[in-house]
Write an enzyme that holds these catalytic residues in place. Sequence first.
Site, PDB file in Angstrom:
ATOM      1  N   HIS A 137       9.231   8.661  13.875  1.00  0.00           N
ATOM      2  CA  HIS A 137       8.052   7.833  13.590  1.00  0.00           C
ATOM      3  C   HIS A 137       6.779   8.677  13.442  1.00  0.00           C
ATOM      4  CE1 HIS A 137       7.340   3.317  13.763  1.00  0.00           C
ATOM      5  NE2 HIS A 137       6.324   3.856  13.133  1.00  0.00           N
ATOM      6  N   THR A 180      11.108   4.743   5.944  1.00  0.00           N
ATOM      7  CA  THR A 180       9.944   5.080   6.779  1.00  0.00           C
ATOM      8  C   THR A 180       9.258   3.794   7.233  1.00  0.00           C
ATOM      9  OG1 THR A 180       8.568   5.217   4.799  1.00  0.00           O
ATOM     10  CG2 THR A 180       9.442   7.304   5.648  1.00  0.00           C
ATOM     11  N   SER A 181       9.956   2.645   7.091  1.00  0.00           N
ATOM     12  CA  SER A 181       9.274   1.379   7.346  1.00  0.00           C
ATOM     13  C   SER A 181       9.552   0.857   8.765  1.00  0.00           C
ATOM     14  CB  SER A 181       9.665   0.374   6.286  1.00  0.00           C
ATOM     15  OG  SER A 181       8.774  -0.698   6.299  1.00  0.00           O
ATOM     16  N   GLU A 224      15.084   3.449  18.167  1.00  0.00           N
ATOM     17  CA  GLU A 224      13.967   4.355  18.469  1.00  0.00           C
ATOM     18  C   GLU A 224      13.126   3.938  19.676  1.00  0.00           C
ATOM     19  OE1 GLU A 224      11.804   4.096  14.680  1.00  0.00           O
ATOM     20  OE2 GLU A 224      10.130   3.278  15.787  1.00  0.00           O
ATOM     21  N   CYS A 238       9.107  -2.255   2.769  1.00  0.00           N
ATOM     22  CA  CYS A 238       8.761  -3.648   3.048  1.00  0.00           C
ATOM     23  C   CYS A 238       8.696  -3.840   4.562  1.00  0.00           C
ATOM     24  CB  CYS A 238       9.779  -4.596   2.415  1.00  0.00           C
ATOM     25  SG  CYS A 238      11.461  -4.311   2.982  1.00  0.00           S
ATOM     26  N   ASP A 268      12.708   7.991   9.166  1.00  0.00           N
ATOM     27  CA  ASP A 268      11.608   8.224  10.109  1.00  0.00           C
ATOM     28  C   ASP A 268      11.625   7.142  11.182  1.00  0.00           C
ATOM     29  OD1 ASP A 268       9.268   9.675  10.943  1.00  0.00           O
ATOM     30  OD2 ASP A 268       8.055   7.983  10.247  1.00  0.00           O
ATOM     31  N   LYS A 272       0.829  -1.221   0.000  1.00  0.00           N
ATOM     32  CA  LYS A 272       0.000   0.000   0.000  1.00  0.00           C
ATOM     33  C   LYS A 272       0.863   1.270   0.000  1.00  0.00           C
ATOM     34  CE  LYS A 272      -2.309  -1.740   3.592  1.00  0.00           C
ATOM     35  NZ  LYS A 272      -1.897  -3.143   3.521  1.00  0.00           N
ATOM     36  N   ILE A 273       1.844   1.333   0.916  1.00  0.00           N
ATOM     37  CA  ILE A 273       2.645   2.559   1.042  1.00  0.00           C
ATOM     38  C   ILE A 273       3.655   2.666  -0.102  1.00  0.00           C
ATOM     39  CG2 ILE A 273       4.282   3.818   2.521  1.00  0.00           C
ATOM     40  CD1 ILE A 273       2.861   2.455   4.949  1.00  0.00           C
ATOM     41  N   ASP A 310      10.162  -6.405  -5.098  1.00  0.00           N
ATOM     42  CA  ASP A 310       9.208  -6.975  -4.136  1.00  0.00           C
ATOM     43  C   ASP A 310       9.153  -8.475  -4.395  1.00  0.00           C
ATOM     44  OD1 ASP A 310       6.854  -7.704  -2.599  1.00  0.00           O
ATOM     45  OD2 ASP A 310       6.203  -5.628  -2.707  1.00  0.00           O
TER      46      ASP A 310
END
Length: 321
Positions: free
Chosen positions: A287, A224-225, A255, A197, A250, A147-148, A167
């Site tokens: 995040h 960003t995953s 984190e 992913c 991100d 989706k992202i 992918d």
Amino acid sequence: MRQKIMTRNPVLENYPEIEIEYIEHELEPRTATLAKGYDAICAFVSADVGAETLKILHEAGVKTVLMRCAGFNNVDVEKAKELGIAVKRVPGYSPESVAEHAMALALAVNRRLYKAYNKVRENDYTLNGLRGVNFYGKTAGIVGTGKIGAAMCRICKGFGMRVIAYDVYKNPSLEEFVEYVSLDELLAQSDLISLHCPLMDSTYHLINLENIKKMKDGVILVNTSRGALIDTNELIEGIRLKKFLGVGLDVYEEETGNVYEDRSDEIMEHSVTARLLAFPNVIITSHQGFYTLEALNAIADTTLQNLMDAKNGLRTDNDVA
Ligand code: NAI
């Protein structure tokens, strides 16, 4: 019947049967007793919804746990099933929220916006250290086209980039403008690499020094995953080898313990994040990819609908227990 839950949301008026009480404290065994008298509790990624918490919630009469996120690795699903507590989640909300943040990181690091912002505030109008590159005509390599990742492919296409992807499955909605290649080809050809992913055994430290060496010099890397897709120490080595025009993160390995906390007054003794932040070509956010009005509204709407479904005894694809 009025349902009572304990969290905060902006679309409540569409659910007049639901009454909410908000508390600031994180859900954990110590705070679970506060749920006494409520039908459901609503929790997020950092809550402790383990066996002990669930047992206390069960004793307090709570029948439903509403996770206002996709992930549920912090929930003891088996224990919930054993206690007859329904657990529902929000599997997808706004893929564009995360994809747009990925592009924001790529642009910010490319044009050194964080430096430019501070320079102008300091009355320094020179262009030193601010030169970037055009994205137009360059190659974007998207790892993971769910989706992202698919939303990121569309954004990169909009910038006039050639879009290639890696992918384990091809996304048919992208076939008109995305070329699927092997991971090695993606690493070798991309000017911008964006990771979308999930974190699994097979993707842990997918970006390590060996793979960094396969990348083009002057590449921009965005994650960003999940933090552990990148081996942070080897990323630092790669940055020292001057591989990257920029790195935008991100999410990062250290984190946990930082996310959504103010630690500005603390001295970090063993922080690789601090080492990363010392580089002029690295930008880190905490995040916040999901954090847009539209995504929050979608999360709230699905969460409240999940509660109505629970009340009506309906099981849906959002059920994890
Ligand atoms: P998704 O499930 O729709 O897509 C994931 C894609 O990765 C699928 O197409 C899958 O086939 C692919 N994939 C699986 N194994 C792979 C491998 N070994 N190599 C390459 N691709 C592989 O997930 P969605 O919704 O697009 O989310 C992607 C990730 O974004 C999530 O796993 C999560 O970690 C992260 N995320 C980050 C947020 C943030 O605030 N920064 C918010 C939401 C999600």
